[in-house]
Design an enzyme around this catalytic site. Structure first.
Site, short mmCIF file in Angstrom:
data_model
loop_
_atom_site.label_atom_id
_atom_site.label_comp_id
_atom_site.label_asym_id
_atom_site.label_seq_id
_atom_site.Cartn_x
_atom_site.Cartn_y
_atom_site.Cartn_z
N ARG A 172 3.77 -5.63 0.20
CA ARG A 172 2.54 -6.12 0.82
C ARG A 172 2.82 -6.27 2.32
NH1 ARG A 172 3.38 -9.37 -3.84
NH2 ARG A 172 1.74 -9.14 -5.41
N LYS A 196 3.73 -13.27 -3.50
CA LYS A 196 2.67 -14.23 -3.76
C LYS A 196 3.21 -15.44 -4.50
CE LYS A 196 -1.60 -11.53 -3.82
NZ LYS A 196 -2.75 -11.12 -4.65
N HIS A 264 -2.29 -1.92 2.57
CA HIS A 264 -2.15 -2.26 1.15
C HIS A 264 -2.31 -1.03 0.27
CE1 HIS A 264 -1.75 -5.36 -1.90
NE2 HIS A 264 -2.65 -4.74 -2.61
N ARG A 267 0.75 0.71 -0.58
CA ARG A 267 1.38 0.11 -1.77
C ARG A 267 0.80 0.74 -3.03
NH1 ARG A 267 3.59 -4.96 -3.90
NH2 ARG A 267 2.11 -5.98 -5.29
N HIS A 290 4.03 -8.02 -9.77
CA HIS A 290 2.81 -8.45 -10.47
C HIS A 290 3.17 -9.44 -11.57
CE1 HIS A 290 0.37 -4.61 -9.31
NE2 HIS A 290 0.35 -5.53 -8.37
N TYR A 299 -3.08 1.39 -12.20
CA TYR A 299 -2.50 2.60 -11.62
C TYR A 299 -2.32 3.70 -12.66
CZ TYR A 299 -1.57 -0.56 -7.78
OH TYR A 299 -1.72 -1.48 -6.78
#
Length: 318
Positions: A172, A196, A264, A267, A290, A299
């Protein structure tokens, strides 16, 4: 000449006393205990304030949080659909659900009326990404400008480094600009990245990115200490996300690539290229950081779409 009369400031949805009692402790909890980003804290604040404004407009006290049931919340959701898009509505309800959970934990509320509230389904657009050939064109941009003598050696090497670190590690933007030399393991070619929720993970950066980090450190970094940033501005301060966004736009324009691609989406490109090359979904989930496999699964739709396209072009019965 008569003096213009300024319009009065609108009254806040939550009066100062109610904000101090209900909102500010919640925001403090998000920032200090949950370590949410300033962006998320701001969005949750907006969610609570908007809900308080709705309470006030519907004839209730703006801080009447303890007196609501599931039917009241359904009324709010129906009205909010006229003002917000589906994703914004989902984000607001998520914030309000967290708000109620916090005050239940503190013993001030006994139930969470936002639990199980029906919401409109979210559309799931496929993530946009660059193909591998498009990605190569983008990555070649700094060297092209250097060869044309439009930028100097420092800028060319730094710009290549930015692009390669984001794409090579699937980072990110916040993770890339927050990367310090002390987090880079030059032996393994990986980096400790703070993602995150301040969760740490190990990201392989790839041989190309690692070679560029070494070269930039040895030739241009003024302070390559453990707490010094890998990605620096022209003045050798830590780069900001906005600077990275502008940099990517510059090279998209140079390569005649879609201008709606953001850092982003590099990514997204990273994840899609890994899956296209045969990487398993669990590994990609770990590499991206994630929390849920569901987030990574989007994806696979892109990869399947590419496989169907290849099948349609190549198979005699397609």
């Amino acid at each position: 000449m008569s003096k213009a009369v300024s319009s009065p400031e609108p009254e806040p949805a939550l009066p100062p006393a109610a904000a101090a009692e209900w909102l500010l402790p919640f925001l403090d909890f998000l920032a200090k205990e949950r370590r949410y980003s300033a962006y998320t804290v701001r969005n949750y604040r907006q969610a609570v304030e908007d809900f308080a404004a709705w309470l006030k407009q519907s004839g209730r006290a703006p801080d009447a949080f303890a007196m609501l049931g599931a039917r009241d919340v359904r009324d709010f959701v129906i009205e909010a659909q006229r003002r917000f898009g589906r994703r914004t509505l989902h984000n607001h309800v998520s914030g309000l659900r967290t708000f109620y959970r916090y005050w239940m934990r503190e013993g001030r509320l006994k139930k969470n009326p936002f639990t199980g509230v029906p919401l409109p389904k979210l559309e799931k657009p496929l993530p946009k990404f660059l193909t591998e050939s498009q990605m190569l064109k983008l990555l070649a941009g700094p060297d092209t400008l250097r060869a044309q003598e439009q930028i100097g050696e420092f800028t060319a090497l730094r710009d290549r480094l930015v692009l390669e670190v984001i794409y090579g590690g699937g980072l990110r933007v916040s993770e890339a600009v927050g990367l310090n030399y002390g987090a880079v393991d030059f032996g393994t070619g990986s980096a400790r990245v703070l993602g995150k929720g301040r969760k740490e993970r190990i990201c392989p950066l790839g041989d190309t990115a690692m070679a560029l980090i070494r070269k930039f450190r040895d030739t241009h970094a003024r302070r390559p200490g453990p707490t010094d940033p890998v990605l620096v501005s022209e003045r050798h301060g830590r780069m900001s996300p906005v600077e990275v966004q502008k940099l990517v736009k510059k090279y998209l324009a140079l390569a005649d690539l879609p201008m709606d691609i953001t850092p982003h989406k590099l990514r997204h490109s990273y994840a899609t290229h890994l899956l296209n090359a045969g990487a398993d979904l669990r590994s990609v989930q770990e590499l991206l950081g994630h929390a849920s496999l569901t987030t990574t699964q989007i994806y696979t739709h892109t990869s399947v779409a590419r496989l169907k396209e290849i099948h349609a072009k190549a198979h005699p019965r397609a």
